[in-house]
Write a protein that holds these residues in place. Structure first.
Motif: not given
Length: 462
Positions: A364-377
């Motif tokens: 959808n062409g969106l920029p991200f604010l990244c808040w990974p929690y676990f595993a591959d994130q």
């Protein structure tokens, strides 16, 4: 004439079931019959949200097999669950296939197994049935799985999968580095769980040698380095990118569609969408910092706060919070995420960076604010922030908390720097082209389906 009949087995997690169900839909659209296997616990929560109006009843059969745990046992104890599943389900799956195959025009012609749970391929191999694996996460993550022996030999991990160094791992010059502690089996819990996961990793790598195809929910445009490193992996995705506005199947949670009406009332490209998937868990301090950070942003926001998102029994907002944000904040327990992300009022996606959410934001062409929690994130976050450059991560303070001021600052930085949106739209265009007719992923998926439909059960023809 008998239709090809595929039996698909998914891992019992929301992030696995959704893309595997998307793959099942593609097969059904081409006239392939599908028997979809879940654990009983997963089947129960899925069928609550399963509607016959989805139109798959003629070609889709949902079947459950017990996972071996008692009803009261904790299925969030992944170490226990992944040991129990093959022990309980292996023989029952073989018996199910034997029962189905008694009908001459209904025989299972192919088994597709989630690559994180390869034991069904052993069953298929034993029974002489064609085999394929499907990897629902990023191919970069699969590359680390397939490289476990090299990681031991190079001294990054020991024979139990535990990191031996903090030195960054770079599998190839064209792939971003990864910290040893962020390897998929090393960031899922305590040492005992790490060892269980690592044993599963080794088993799945061995089982993968039985596959005739290994298809991945990704595209060459997103992860060229991973597909160059392992050219036997076939990109057929992102599967969700060609189904962006359809009713998503495989949901564990009941969606609250009132948020779509609320989004209709918001200005274009104005709303922060916050959703951390089905597993992320925050302590009360972090939850309140996030809440206040969103308030301080002075922007409209749609926030998914599911039951169990905080470690406390009940979710507690800061005093007076709901009243203060009522004019520009909407909070729901679960959202129809594909439709939300496709809505013109969404400005950015604050995400746990699960692969499904990552692909939905990308499509959808969106920029991200990244808040990974676990595993591959964590590795997905690296791709977003450092390779695609379509997002920003957060820094934690000395207590391990992402503060309200950090949240406010990163929201402002992301939404005032137009470069993030420009890059996001560029990647969207490439990914969309890949899944459209004539694109790389579209052609690969078509070839895979043609193989499934072929009468010849001998070696694959690519």
């Amino acid at each position: 004439m008998a239709k090809p009949h595929v039996l698909i087995v998914s891992s019992p997690a929301q992030g696995h079931v959704i893309p595997t169900m998307e793959l099942a839909q593609r097969l059904i659209e081409q006239g392939v019959k599908v028997t979809f296997i879940n654990t009983e616990a997963t089947h129960k929560v899925m069928t609550k949200n399963w509607s016959k109006k989805d139109g798959y009843e003629d070609l889709m059969q949902m079947v459950s097999i017990p996972d071996g745990l008692e009803p009261w046992e904790d299925r969030n104890d992944w170490g226990k669950l992944i040991k129990s599943i093959p022990q309980s389900m292996h023989n029952k799956l073989e018996e199910l296939i034997e029962t189905i195959n008694k009908e001459e025009n209904n025989k299972i012609t192919c088994v597709i197994a989630d690559g994180c749970m390869g034991w069904p391929l052993r069953v298929a191999n034993k029974m002489g049935i064609r085999r394929a694996a499907f990897w629902p996460a990023s191919t970069a993550t699969l590359s680390t799985v397939m490289s476990y022996r090299k990681l031991i030999d190079d001294g990054f991990i020991n024979s139990n999968g535990t990191p031996r160094t903090s030195e960054m791992i770079r599998l190839s010059k064209t792939m971003p580095p990864i910290k040893p502690e962020n390897l998929i089996w090393a960031c899922v819990g305590d040492l005992a769980t790490t060892e269980v996961y690592f044993q599963l990793t080794q088993d799945n790598v061995e089982i993968s040698k039985m596959t005739e195809w290994y298809v991945c929910n990704s595209s060459i445009e997103l992860e060229p380095g991973a597909f160059s490193l392992f050219p036997q992996f076939l990109p057929i995705g992102p599967l969700l990118a060609s189904n962006r506005l359809a009713n998503q199947v495989g949901q564990f949670w009941k969606e609250d569609s009132t948020c779509l009406e609320w989004l209709d009332q918001q200005p274009p490209c104005s709303v922060i969408y916050i959703a951390f998937g089905s597993i992320t868990n925050l302590n009360q301090t972090q939850f309140e910092e996030l809440a206040i950070g969103l308030e301080l942003s002075n922007r409209p926001f749609l926030w998914v706060v599911r039951l169990g998102m905080t470690k406390e029994a009940t979710t507690t907002y800061p005093d007076g919070y709901m009243e203060r944000v009522s004019s520009r904040g909407k909070i729901v327990s679960w959202a129809p995420q594909q439709k939300v992300l496709a809505h013109p009022s969404i400005a950015c996606f604050m995400s746990h960076c699960g692969w499904n959410s990552t692909l939905e934001g990308v499509a959808n062409g969106l920029p991200f604010l990244c808040w990974p929690y676990f595993a591959d994130q964590f590795y997905n976050k690296t791709y977003i922030c450092e390779t695609w450059k379509t997002g920003l991560g957060f820094k934690k303070d000395e207590a391990g908390i992402i503060t309200r001021d950090e949240i406010k600052s990163k929201v402002e930085q992301l939404l005032t720097d137009k470069a993030f949106k420009t890059k996001a739209l560029d990647i969207k265009e490439k990914v969309t082209s890949s899944v459209e007719k004539g694109g790389n992923s579209h052609n690969n998926l078509s070839n895979f389906i043609e193989w499934i439909q072929a009468k010849d059960t001998g070696a694959k023809d690519r």
